[in-house]
Design a protein around this motif. Structure first.
Motif, PDB file in Angstrom:
ATOM      1  N   ASP A 119       0.841  -1.198   0.000  1.00 40.49           N
ATOM      2  CA  ASP A 119       0.000   0.000   0.000  1.00 40.49           C
ATOM      3  C   ASP A 119       0.874   1.245   0.000  1.00 40.49           C
ATOM      4  OD1 ASP A 119      -2.177   1.911   0.632  1.00 40.49           O
ATOM      5  OD2 ASP A 119      -3.309   0.107   1.136  1.00 40.49           O
ATOM      6  N   GLN A 120       0.228   2.390  -0.034  1.00 42.61           N
ATOM      7  CA  GLN A 120       0.940   3.662   0.017  1.00 42.61           C
ATOM      8  C   GLN A 120       1.299   3.943   1.471  1.00 42.61           C
ATOM      9  OE1 GLN A 120       1.992   6.085  -2.532  1.00 42.61           O
ATOM     10  NE2 GLN A 120       0.328   7.560  -2.441  1.00 42.61           N
ATOM     11  N   CYS A 173       9.926  -2.732   2.326  1.00 44.68           N
ATOM     12  CA  CYS A 173       9.598  -1.324   2.063  1.00 44.68           C
ATOM     13  C   CYS A 173      10.840  -0.514   1.721  1.00 44.68           C
ATOM     14  CB  CYS A 173       8.894  -0.708   3.275  1.00 44.68           C
ATOM     15  SG  CYS A 173       7.240  -1.370   3.582  1.00 44.68           S
ATOM     16  N   ARG A 233       6.935   4.979  -3.691  1.00 37.86           N
ATOM     17  CA  ARG A 233       5.526   5.178  -3.337  1.00 37.86           C
ATOM     18  C   ARG A 233       5.359   5.668  -1.901  1.00 37.86           C
ATOM     19  NH1 ARG A 233       3.310   0.786  -2.740  1.00 37.86           N
ATOM     20  NH2 ARG A 233       4.934  -0.729  -3.173  1.00 37.86           N
ATOM     21  N   THR A 234       6.475   6.011  -1.267  1.00 44.28           N
ATOM     22  CA  THR A 234       6.434   6.467   0.118  1.00 44.28           C
ATOM     23  C   THR A 234       6.497   7.984   0.152  1.00 44.28           C
ATOM     24  OG1 THR A 234       7.505   4.468   0.906  1.00 44.28           O
ATOM     25  CG2 THR A 234       7.591   6.371   2.359  1.00 44.28           C
ATOM     26  N   GLY A 244      -3.221   7.198   2.273  1.00 44.34           N
ATOM     27  CA  GLY A 244      -2.453   5.973   2.448  1.00 44.34           C
ATOM     28  C   GLY A 244      -2.571   5.462   3.868  1.00 44.34           C
TER      29      GLY A 244
END
Length: 320
Positions: free
Chosen positions: A189-190, A211, A219-220, A238
């Protein structure tokens, strides 16, 4: 040279500007400039390189300033030892707290400290761990509240409590159907994180090693504080990871977000008090620890003999 002269040297080394250093020392710029020049003449060596735009410290000057900091810290112990001999709970306590602990602990901590030690006001500084550690070593702070691991020469660190991590998500997120979230799912996920340089960011990335991959980090998004990130999660941007003290009451306070624990093994951080081994006011440290444990932060697990902390930590003022 005098201790005041040494304070001027240290201030100038830190500020790299005569005006700012003088302001920090509460003197005029000419007074500070003359004192620094006097020390240089007395030692027979140039400590600072001066130009119209900046002040640079020489290599020898850097070594002398480092020694001056040690001298000032040792000299400050004289007053602290005398004060501790009279009453360790009288007089201000200079407390440092990292950003991800302060906003959630301090509102609970301050009333309890005041109750246990009404003559010990807190002078509080929030900052990153590295900066708090430097201020502690320089004697600008008496004790700091940080997250382990933490190792510094001349500093003792005492664990106080363990704090589990939580997942914060929008209330309409698919994960709300789960009772607990697996750490590896964070990469799907975000993920919203604090900016680089914050120890809590690194702790979150340790929880979800995947991550760290390039795709995940692209995407972070980086937020300036945990509070900012909580608001972004509420908008549906997010998910994020928070310590339990920042997360456990969020579902009641904000219907736009939902909190879930992690699946076992539950990730957590260990929070500790740290102070100089030479700091004489051990009674003040004991009261601070008791007040922290008495604050009952959501989700935390105290370390030590919690039930006996008050009777053991608060001295009888009638018997000294």
């Amino acid at each position: 040279m005098t201790l005041t002269d040494l304070r001027y040297l240290v201030a100038l080394a830190h500020e790299r500007h005569f005006g700012r250093a003088a302001e920090k020392c509460h003197v005029s710029q000419p007074t500070l400039s003359v004192a620094v020049k006097k020390v240089e003449e007395e030692l027979g060596i140039q400590l600072f390189e001066r130009s119209a735009s900046e002040v640079k410290i020489t290599e020898t000057g850097r070594r002398i300033v480092a020694q001056a900091e040690k001298v000032l810290m040792e000299a400050s112990q004289i007053q602290e030892i005398a004060a501790a001999g009279k009453d360790p709970l009288a007089g201000p306590l200079r407390l440092g707290v990292i950003y991800t602990i302060g906003p959630y602990l301090l509102p609970r901590l301050i009333p309890r400290v005041h109750q246990l030690a009404p003559r010990m006001p807190l002078i509080i500084q929030e900052n990153f761990t590295a900066r708090l550690a430097e201020a502690l070593k320089r004697g600008e702070l008496d004790v700091i509240i940080i997250s382990l691991p933490f190792e510094e020469a001349g500093i003792v660190a005492q664990p106080v409590y363990d704090e589990p991590f939580r997942v914060l998500m929008p209330s309409d997120h698919a994960w709300t159907r789960e009772k607990a979230i697996a750490a590896e799912h964070l990469a799907d996920d975000q993920l919203l994180l604090l900016g680089a340089g914050n120890c809590f960011r690194e702790q979150v990335l340790e929880v979800c090693p995947s991550c760290r991959n390039i795709g995940g980090l692209q995407r972070t998004l980086e937020g300036s504080s945990l509070e900012t990130i909580r608001h972004m999660v509420a908008t549906g941007l997010g998910v994020t990871v928070l310590p339990s003290s920042a997360a456990d009451e969020m579902s009641e306070q904000n219907p736009l977000v939902t909190v879930r624990p992690f699946s076992e093994p539950e990730p957590l951080r260990r929070v500790a008090l740290a102070w100089r081994v030479t700091y004489p006011r051990s009674g003040a440290i004991d009261v601070l620890r008791a007040a922290i444990l008495d604050s009952e932060l959501p989700g935390v697990r105290p370390l030590g003999h919690v039930s006996q902390r008050l009777s053991a930590c608060v001295p009888d003022r009638h018997t000294g």
